[in-house]
Design a protein around this motif. Structure first.
Motif, PDB file in Angstrom:
ATOM      1  N   GLU A  37      10.316  12.706  53.421  1.00  0.00           N
ATOM      2  CA  GLU A  37      11.106  11.326  53.145  1.00  0.00           C
ATOM      3  C   GLU A  37      10.329  10.586  52.025  1.00  0.00           C
ATOM      4  O   GLU A  37      11.052  10.033  51.109  1.00  0.00           O
ATOM      5  CB  GLU A  37      10.755  10.784  54.349  1.00  0.00           C
ATOM      6  CG  GLU A  37      11.472  11.394  55.640  1.00  0.00           C
ATOM      7  CD  GLU A  37      13.075  10.955  55.451  1.00  0.00           C
ATOM      8  OE1 GLU A  37      13.595  10.497  54.510  1.00  0.00           O
ATOM      9  OE2 GLU A  37      13.722  11.727  56.221  1.00  0.00           O
ATOM     10  N   THR A  38       9.155  10.895  51.630  1.00  0.00           N
ATOM     11  CA  THR A  38       8.363   9.924  50.843  1.00  0.00           C
ATOM     12  C   THR A  38       8.523  10.439  49.264  1.00  0.00           C
ATOM     13  O   THR A  38       8.316   9.600  48.366  1.00  0.00           O
ATOM     14  CB  THR A  38       6.825   9.853  51.091  1.00  0.00           C
ATOM     15  OG1 THR A  38       6.418  11.199  51.306  1.00  0.00           O
ATOM     16  CG2 THR A  38       6.893   9.098  52.432  1.00  0.00           C
ATOM     17  N   LYS A  40      11.449  11.300  48.174  1.00  0.00           N
ATOM     18  CA  LYS A  40      12.735  10.672  47.596  1.00  0.00           C
ATOM     19  C   LYS A  40      12.384   9.667  46.785  1.00  0.00           C
ATOM     20  O   LYS A  40      11.688   8.936  46.789  1.00  0.00           O
ATOM     21  CB  LYS A  40      13.383  10.298  48.862  1.00  0.00           C
ATOM     22  CG  LYS A  40      13.878  11.323  49.897  1.00  0.00           C
ATOM     23  CD  LYS A  40      14.825  10.964  51.093  1.00  0.00           C
ATOM     24  CE  LYS A  40      15.180  12.010  51.760  1.00  0.00           C
ATOM     25  NZ  LYS A  40      16.031  11.520  53.246  1.00  0.00           N
ATOM     26  N   PRO A  41      13.499   9.181  46.094  1.00  0.00           N
ATOM     27  CA  PRO A  41      13.493   7.971  45.114  1.00  0.00           C
ATOM     28  C   PRO A  41      13.204   6.677  45.996  1.00  0.00           C
ATOM     29  O   PRO A  41      13.541   6.767  47.225  1.00  0.00           O
ATOM     30  CB  PRO A  41      14.674   7.914  44.403  1.00  0.00           C
ATOM     31  CG  PRO A  41      15.378   9.125  44.539  1.00  0.00           C
ATOM     32  CD  PRO A  41      14.939  10.091  45.636  1.00  0.00           C
ATOM     33  N   THR A  43      14.395   3.664  46.255  1.00  0.00           N
ATOM     34  CA  THR A  43      15.416   2.978  46.667  1.00  0.00           C
ATOM     35  C   THR A  43      16.102   3.853  48.020  1.00  0.00           C
ATOM     36  O   THR A  43      16.793   3.188  48.560  1.00  0.00           O
ATOM     37  CB  THR A  43      16.618   2.576  45.746  1.00  0.00           C
ATOM     38  OG1 THR A  43      16.874   3.798  44.944  1.00  0.00           O
ATOM     39  CG2 THR A  43      15.687   1.476  44.997  1.00  0.00           C
ATOM     40  N   ASP A  44      15.784   5.179  48.108  1.00  0.00           N
ATOM     41  CA  ASP A  44      16.350   6.053  49.168  1.00  0.00           C
ATOM     42  C   ASP A  44      15.369   5.868  50.302  1.00  0.00           C
ATOM     43  O   ASP A  44      15.887   6.626  51.494  1.00  0.00           O
ATOM     44  CB  ASP A  44      16.618   7.172  48.746  1.00  0.00           C
ATOM     45  CG  ASP A  44      17.536   7.274  47.467  1.00  0.00           C
ATOM     46  OD1 ASP A  44      18.441   6.207  47.652  1.00  0.00           O
ATOM     47  OD2 ASP A  44      17.989   8.557  46.965  1.00  0.00           O
ATOM     48  N   GLN A  45      14.421   5.151  50.521  1.00  0.00           N
ATOM     49  CA  GLN A  45      13.440   5.228  51.425  1.00  0.00           C
ATOM     50  C   GLN A  45      13.682   3.942  52.365  1.00  0.00           C
ATOM     51  O   GLN A  45      12.829   3.817  53.337  1.00  0.00           O
ATOM     52  CB  GLN A  45      11.978   5.303  51.110  1.00  0.00           C
ATOM     53  CG  GLN A  45      11.736   6.538  50.166  1.00  0.00           C
ATOM     54  CD  GLN A  45      10.171   6.501  49.520  1.00  0.00           C
ATOM     55  OE1 GLN A  45       9.487   6.049  50.350  1.00  0.00           O
ATOM     56  NE2 GLN A  45      10.169   7.292  48.646  1.00  0.00           N
ATOM     57  N   THR A  46      14.354   3.087  52.045  1.00  0.00           N
ATOM     58  CA  THR A  46      14.415   1.789  52.724  1.00  0.00           C
ATOM     59  C   THR A  46      14.952   1.982  54.097  1.00  0.00           C
ATOM     60  O   THR A  46      14.118   1.539  55.078  1.00  0.00           O
ATOM     61  CB  THR A  46      15.622   0.853  52.148  1.00  0.00           C
ATOM     62  OG1 THR A  46      15.180   0.771  50.885  1.00  0.00           O
ATOM     63  CG2 THR A  46      15.454  -0.388  52.732  1.00  0.00           C
ATOM     64  N   GLU A  47      15.839   2.865  54.556  1.00  0.00           N
ATOM     65  CA  GLU A  47      16.318   2.909  56.098  1.00  0.00           C
ATOM     66  C   GLU A  47      15.457   3.525  56.765  1.00  0.00           C
ATOM     67  O   GLU A  47      15.367   3.066  57.995  1.00  0.00           O
ATOM     68  CB  GLU A  47      17.695   3.699  56.004  1.00  0.00           C
ATOM     69  CG  GLU A  47      18.903   2.732  55.285  1.00  0.00           C
ATOM     70  CD  GLU A  47      18.903   1.500  55.732  1.00  0.00           C
ATOM     71  OE1 GLU A  47      18.827   1.219  57.065  1.00  0.00           O
ATOM     72  OE2 GLU A  47      19.055   0.599  55.215  1.00  0.00           O
ATOM     73  N   ARG A  96      14.670  -3.288  43.012  1.00  0.00           N
ATOM     74  CA  ARG A  96      15.634  -2.089  42.944  1.00  0.00           C
ATOM     75  C   ARG A  96      15.469  -1.432  41.478  1.00  0.00           C
ATOM     76  O   ARG A  96      15.691  -0.042  41.750  1.00  0.00           O
ATOM     77  CB  ARG A  96      16.981  -2.464  43.275  1.00  0.00           C
ATOM     78  CG  ARG A  96      17.166  -2.553  44.949  1.00  0.00           C
ATOM     79  CD  ARG A  96      18.475  -2.912  45.359  1.00  0.00           C
ATOM     80  NE  ARG A  96      18.697  -2.929  46.908  1.00  0.00           N
ATOM     81  CZ  ARG A  96      18.385  -2.048  47.626  1.00  0.00           C
ATOM     82  NH1 ARG A  96      18.189  -0.900  47.247  1.00  0.00           N
ATOM     83  NH2 ARG A  96      18.651  -2.252  49.032  1.00  0.00           N
ATOM     84  N   ARG A 114      16.000  -6.537  54.034  1.00  0.00           N
ATOM     85  CA  ARG A 114      17.034  -5.994  55.187  1.00  0.00           C
ATOM     86  C   ARG A 114      16.743  -6.519  56.706  1.00  0.00           C
ATOM     87  O   ARG A 114      17.616  -6.269  57.210  1.00  0.00           O
ATOM     88  CB  ARG A 114      16.799  -4.492  55.012  1.00  0.00           C
ATOM     89  CG  ARG A 114      17.592  -3.699  53.742  1.00  0.00           C
ATOM     90  CD  ARG A 114      18.841  -3.678  53.860  1.00  0.00           C
ATOM     91  NE  ARG A 114      19.182  -2.698  54.888  1.00  0.00           N
ATOM     92  CZ  ARG A 114      19.981  -2.686  55.960  1.00  0.00           C
ATOM     93  NH1 ARG A 114      20.268  -3.982  56.418  1.00  0.00           N
ATOM     94  NH2 ARG A 114      20.282  -1.636  56.768  1.00  0.00           N
TER      95      ARG A 114
END
Length: 354
Positions: A37-38, A40-41, A43-47, A96, A114
């Motif tokens: 998970e970490t 990933k870019p 901005t793709d780690q927010t959720e 972002r 968020r």
């Protein structure tokens, strides 16, 4: 009236999260995340990180709806003065896009935003690393294309300066102190009546060397080193900030290991610590000059402030300037909570990022 404050401080592989009631901690955890998970870019780690925070709240039996404010670590933004800032859309856009730099801390405000969007609370950042309160005369260099920047441990530096002021019954805005944050990077700030008017650029490795940073180097020798090694920009930055200091001189970034060697009589380790002490002292002396000698206290903080060996080496060089106080470690989570609480209680006006 009491307030519930959620504090977020994101790193590259983990999320530090805490719940405070006013400025008193109720619960704290460091949430570790899977490598898949970490990587990933950002901005793709927010959720997935937001979901981890919600799970923490559920474990602590604190409904998200009870949170009054999310106080998040500030990321790499445009230069701003110190204080607590509302997380605005402009701030979100800058984070972002990584407009001012890419770092895991950029995620903290994104997740806070968020959370606010979903649960209707306030969301702020306090004293990010880009706090810039330098007086104009320290910005100029001898090359017109280059001006000095202010990037330092603003959150912890200002927190311990406030803590010291409180301990003597005064306000941060009424004192002159020098704060020396000693960790993976070392920054030394001149705090004049609530503003850091001079400080070395810790991100770029300016100032004293540290476990991984070279510190300021002789210009000519650095230019020759770059030429001899055919180095591009990324290679230079890597050398200055990740493979310098203790890593270059002793093959380790473990300050405790190197200190133990010095105490045991290892001549190389002793020489490194003596050089480090002199470099720190010279940086403190430089800040004393910009304060025109009007220094009430020198404050040591950060991980290396646990080292009485190092501070004892520094002290003889600076004792003539002012007495010193030691607040070892970092108080970032507490500082973030206090920033949120000052806004909620009306002690501080929330600033706008624009």
């Amino acid at each position: 009236m009491t307030y519930k404050i959620l504090v977020l401080n994101l790193g590259s592989t983990s999320t530090k999260v805490a719940i405070y009631e006013d400025d008193r901690p109720l619960a704290f955890d460091t949430l570790k995340h899977p490598t898949e998970e970490t990587v990933k870019p950002l901005t793709d780690q927010t959720e997935f990180r937001l979901e981890a925070v919600r799970t923490f709240l559920k474990t602590q039996r604190v409904p998200p709806e009870e949170i009054d404010i999310v106080s998040a670590r500030g990321g790499l933004l445009k230069p701003i003065s110190g204080g607590t800032y509302n997380i605005s859309q402009e701030m979100i856009d800058d984070l972002r896009s990584n407009r001012y730099g890419r770092h895991a801390s950029n995620l903290s405000a994104l997740i806070a935003d968020r959370f606010r969007e979903k649960y209707g609370c306030k969301a702020v950042i306090t004293d990010p690393v880009v706090v810039d309160e330098l007086v104009e005369e320290v910005r100029m260099t001898g090359l017109k294309e280059i001006r000095r920047k202010s990037i330092f441990h603003a959150l912890n530096q200002k927190a311990v300066a406030r803590k010291y002021a409180y301990s003597i019954g005064r306000n941060y805005e009424d004192i002159n102190v020098i704060v020396c944050h000693m960790g993976g990077g070392i920054t030394v700030g001149a705090h004049a009546h609530g503003r850091v008017i001079d400080v070395n650029d810790g991100l770029a490795g300016e100032g004293p060397m540290s476990p991984t940073r070279t510190g300021t180097l002789p210009n000519g020798s650095l230019a020759k080193f770059m030429e001899d090694n055919a180095m591009d920009y990324d290679a230079v930055v890597e050398t200055l900030t990740k493979s310098g200091g203790f890593v270059s001189l002793a093959g380790t970034q473990d300050a405790l290991e190197l200190e133990k060697m010095a105490i045991a009589g290892d001549e190389k380790a002793i020489a490194i610590y003596q050089a480090l002490a002199v470099q720190i002292a010279k940086e403190i002396g430089s800040r004393a000059s910009i304060l025109k000698g009007e220094v009430e206290q020198i404050i040591f903080t950060g991980g290396l402030a646990h080292s009485t060996y190092l501070i004892d080496l520094v002290r003889p060089y600076i004792a003539f300037i002012a007495p010193d106080t030691i607040y070892p470690g970092e108080e970032e989570m507490q500082a973030l909570a206090e920033g949120g609480y000052r806004v909620l209680s009306g002690e501080e006006e929330m600033k706008r990022y624009e």
